[in-house]
Structures are given as C-alpha cells and as structure tokens.
Design a protein around this motif. Structure first.
Motif, PDB file in Angstrom:
ATOM      1  N   ARG A  44       0.850  -1.142  -0.054  1.00  0.00           N
ATOM      2  CA  ARG A  44      -0.011   0.029   0.006  1.00  0.00           C
ATOM      3  C   ARG A  44       0.983   1.208   0.156  1.00  0.00           C
ATOM      4  NH1 ARG A  44      -4.615  -0.494   2.680  1.00  0.00           N
ATOM      5  NH2 ARG A  44      -5.791   1.323   3.133  1.00  0.00           N
ATOM      6  N   VAL A  45       0.666   2.181  -0.810  1.00  0.00           N
ATOM      7  CA  VAL A  45       1.494   3.373  -1.074  1.00  0.00           C
ATOM      8  C   VAL A  45       0.385   4.524  -0.701  1.00  0.00           C
ATOM      9  CG1 VAL A  45       2.695   4.926  -2.583  1.00  0.00           C
ATOM     10  CG2 VAL A  45       2.914   2.370  -2.846  1.00  0.00           C
ATOM     11  N   ARG A  49       7.334   7.890   1.740  1.00  0.00           N
ATOM     12  CA  ARG A  49       8.467   6.956   1.082  1.00  0.00           C
ATOM     13  C   ARG A  49       8.484   5.875   1.853  1.00  0.00           C
ATOM     14  NH1 ARG A  49      11.353  11.386  -1.578  1.00  0.00           N
ATOM     15  NH2 ARG A  49      13.043  10.088  -1.930  1.00  0.00           N
ATOM     16  N   LEU A  50       8.426   4.666   1.458  1.00  0.00           N
ATOM     17  CA  LEU A  50       8.395   3.554   2.256  1.00  0.00           C
ATOM     18  C   LEU A  50       9.913   2.958   2.552  1.00  0.00           C
ATOM     19  CD1 LEU A  50       5.398   1.687   0.281  1.00  0.00           C
ATOM     20  CD2 LEU A  50       5.494   2.643   2.957  1.00  0.00           C
ATOM     21  N   LEU A  78       2.321  -2.750  -6.333  1.00  0.00           N
ATOM     22  CA  LEU A  78       2.065  -1.612  -5.642  1.00  0.00           C
ATOM     23  C   LEU A  78       0.408  -1.123  -5.769  1.00  0.00           C
ATOM     24  CD1 LEU A  78       5.045   0.685  -6.460  1.00  0.00           C
ATOM     25  CD2 LEU A  78       5.004  -0.949  -4.721  1.00  0.00           C
ATOM     26  N   GLY A  80      -1.972   2.274  -5.015  1.00  0.00           N
ATOM     27  CA  GLY A  80      -2.059   3.554  -4.474  1.00  0.00           C
ATOM     28  C   GLY A  80      -2.752   4.528  -5.506  1.00  0.00           C
ATOM     29  N   ALA A  85       3.510   9.840  -5.541  1.00  0.00           N
ATOM     30  CA  ALA A  85       3.990   8.608  -4.392  1.00  0.00           C
ATOM     31  C   ALA A  85       4.061   7.284  -4.997  1.00  0.00           C
ATOM     32  CB  ALA A  85       2.796   8.498  -3.408  1.00  0.00           C
ATOM     33  N   MET A  86       3.605   6.988  -6.102  1.00  0.00           N
ATOM     34  CA  MET A  86       3.629   5.851  -6.597  1.00  0.00           C
ATOM     35  C   MET A  86       5.033   5.632  -7.280  1.00  0.00           C
ATOM     36  SD  MET A  86       1.010   3.460  -6.050  1.00  0.00           S
ATOM     37  CE  MET A  86       0.769   2.609  -7.486  1.00  0.00           C
ATOM     38  N   ASN A  89       8.009   5.461  -4.740  1.00  0.00           N
ATOM     39  CA  ASN A  89       8.102   4.138  -4.219  1.00  0.00           C
ATOM     40  C   ASN A  89       8.287   3.145  -5.046  1.00  0.00           C
ATOM     41  OD1 ASN A  89       7.648   4.545  -1.004  1.00  0.00           O
ATOM     42  ND2 ASN A  89       5.738   5.834  -2.262  1.00  0.00           N
TER      43      ASN A  89
END
Ligand SMILES: Cc1cc2nc3c(=O)[nH]c(=O)nc-3n(C[C@H](O)[C@H](O)[C@H](O)COP(=O)(O)O)c2cc1C
Length: 333
Positions: A44-45, A49-50, A78, A80, A85-86, A89
């Motif tokens: 999950r995004v 920043r994972l 992924l 999101g 953000a995708m 990540n």
C-alpha cells in the motif's frame, strides 16, 4: 473473437492474493511447477516514502534476485492513487531489488477504496494512465511495469477506457480480472470482455478470473484468445493446475496430485510458518488454505473439520499425521 492458440503452451501467472499467498506459499506453489510468473500481495502506497523493509517483508525474494527458490520471477505489486508517491516508491522498490513492478487497479476492499486505491481508480481512466505513466518514467526501461485491472467499478462499461489507459501510460502487459468491483467475486467471470481488450491492445493481455479446471482454461482460452492466464483461488484449490494445463496443451498424460501429496505440501507450509505467527493464530493459515483446497479435494473438508476448533500444536499435528499416513478416514469412521 476467438483465435487459434490450440497446442501453444500458455504463460501461467500466480495471481496476487493479499493475506493468503505469501512468500512461503509462492515458494511451495512454484516448486510444484508450471508457473512462469509470481506476483506479490500489494504494497500500500500513501504519501510516505516506504522504507526498504516494507518491500522486503512482503517480498523477501528481493534479496534473492526477485525469484522464488524454484527460480520463478516475482513481480512486486504496488497499490495507490497518487502518481508521484507511486513513482517515488516504485523507484525505491527497484532500489530494494524489485525486477518488475505490477500496479493494482482492482482491489475491491472498502478500506482500500476509501483511501483512494485499487478498483476505485477505474472510475477515472485518466488517473490510471497518470499512475502507470509516472511509475513507468520513474524506473529504468528494463524494469517491466505491468497493470492489473477489473472491468470497471460500479459496472463494466469502462473496461476498454481503462485498458487503453494502462497501455497509453506505458504498461508492458495488462492482467484483466473479468469482473467489475461491484461484481465482487460472484460467478460468472465475463471472459468475453478480455477477448475484446486483447484484440484492441498491442500489449499482451493476461486473462484472469474463475479458471478452476483444465476444461475452464480451455473455454477461457477459446473465448479470450489469450496466451497468458492468471490463477488465484484455483491455484490454491488445485496447486498443480499449471502442470495439468501444460500437460493438456502438450497432449501429454498427467496424473493430478493426490490428496496425500497435497497434504505434504500443507505440512511443509505449517512447519515453515509455525514460529512466524503468534501462537494464538497457530493453524490459521492452514485452515485458510484448506478452505480453498476443499474445492479441489473432498479430503480437505474432512481435514478442516478435524482441526477447525484447535489452536494448539498437538491436535493439529496429530491430524496432520493421519492425513500424511492416509489413515484419516479410518480414524474418522
Ligand atoms: C483473498 C484475496 C486476496 C486478493 N489480493 C489481491 C491483491 O493483493 N492484489 C490483486 O491485484 N488482486 C488480489 N486479489 C484478486 C486476485 O488476484 C484475482 O484477480 C481474483 O481472485 C480472481 O482470480 P481467481 O478466480 O483465479 O481467484 C485477491 C483475491 C482474493 C480472493
């Protein structure tokens, strides 16, 4: 709509299943054989920043060349709704060892859709395109970026717009679960839409949804004209379905796995995971797999009945021993 693909050996994908097909299950299924590509549960995004460990937790194979121990490539999925953000990540996932990124546009879960991820994005094909495009631009050209969609959200009318959006965004392949979000998991799966998508798109299309048997594979192939197929619940119900399909396509005889062989795989899963989950959940993952296996093996239902109330090792392991030795029926009788 149909295309002559008889006798071609198809490409076979393990479908991602959150909370069900973890890296242990991927290792077991890919060791049985016949699978070309595995896909992880979704990461999950949101806006963060994972850290590397998040990718590694869902995909420990990242430390082993992003392959299962049997050498089957694993794609990292992924989920999101925010393109930036995708993208960030996805790049981080690649830095952590991912060799291919899959994007989830199909998850029907309320909690996921309420936080702007999964199938709800199918209501806005331009967002699907933006997300695929952003991820495509953020990772090196040699890293495939693929997408997985349902046929729509409220209904199935947006299937082609979303399929084209994924292609226009730069997806190198598209898996299609042949239902809308509202269709849930209720039969039937509408394979005919996949055939239309395959005809319209230049990228390979992977057919998914309700392919439970060799006979259903044969029909799905005839309806869709696809040469790639993805199996989720059916793979758990019949772990050697890929081998059955390959033998069928090659015109070779094949003896499906016996219940005892399947029980040995389950035992393996139990042994490798028994320390991993808190004691109060002991056996839960086995019971979960049995819920699928009983669709393929009546013995799985009986085994489930034997262990369903147990959470302690002794009775679960004793029940396993009976399954493995083939004495379960005698004892139950
Ligand atoms: C318990 C469960 C978890 C799932 N998790 C995911 C997931 O993480 N990512 C995804 O793209 N699809 C997920 N799916 C959808 C499956 O990948 C697949 O599209 C669907 O089950 C239809 O295929 P099947 O009939 O072969 O099971 C999940 C399905 C189930 C039943």
């Amino acid at each position: 709509m149909t295309r002559e693909t008889q006798n071609l050996i198809p490409r076979i994908y393990q479908a991602p299943m959150e909370g069900v097909i973890d890296h242990h299950v991927r290792a077991l299924l890919s060791a049985i054989g016949g699978i070309d590509i595995c896909v992880t549960e979704f990461v999950r995004v949101t806006h963060t920043r994972l850290p590397r460990r998040v990718f590694q937790r869902l995909c420990p194979e990242l430390d082993a060349g992003a392959e299962t121990p049997a050498g089957v490539p694993v794609r990292l999925q992924l989920l999101g709704g925010n393109p930036e953000a995708m993208a960030v990540n996805a790049a981080r996932a690649v830095a952590a060892g991912a060799k291919a990124i899959d994007l989830n546009f199909g998850c029907p879960a309320k909690s996921v859709n309420n936080s702007d991820g999964g199938a709800c994005l199918l209501q806005s094909p331009h967002r699907v395109e933006a997300i695929v495009g952003a991820v495509r631009s953020a990772v090196p050209a040699e890293i495939p970026v693929t997408a997985k969609i349902r046929l729509g959200y409220q209904d199935r009318s947006s299937y082609m717009d979303n399929a084209r959006a994924a292609e226009n965004g730069g997806a190198s392949e598209l898996a299609v679960h042949a239902r809308s979000k509202v269709d849930g998991y209720r039969p039937p799966a509408y394979w005919e839409y996949i055939g239309e998508i395959r005809e319209a798109l230049a990228i390979p299309v992977v057919a998914n949804g309700d392919i439970w048997t060799v006979e259903e594979f044969r029909r799905c192939r005839a309806v869709t004209g696809c040469d790639a197929f993805m199996f989720g619940r059916s793979l758990l119900a019949r772990p050697d379905l890929p081998l059955q399909i390959r033998a069928f396509c090659a015109g070779e005889a094949y003896e499906p796995m016996t219940w005892q062989q399947v029980a040995a795989v389950l035992w393996d899963y139990y042994c490798t995971t028994r320390e991993e989950y808190p004691a109060k959940y002991l056996g839960n993952r086995i019971k979960q797999w049995l819920a699928y296996l009983k669709l393929g093996y009546p013995e799985a239902q009986r085994f489930f009945e034997e262990i369903k109330r147990h959470r302690e090792a002794a009775p679960i392991e004793a029940a396993f021993a009976r399954q493995l030795s083939g004495t379960s029926d005698t004892i139950a009788a």
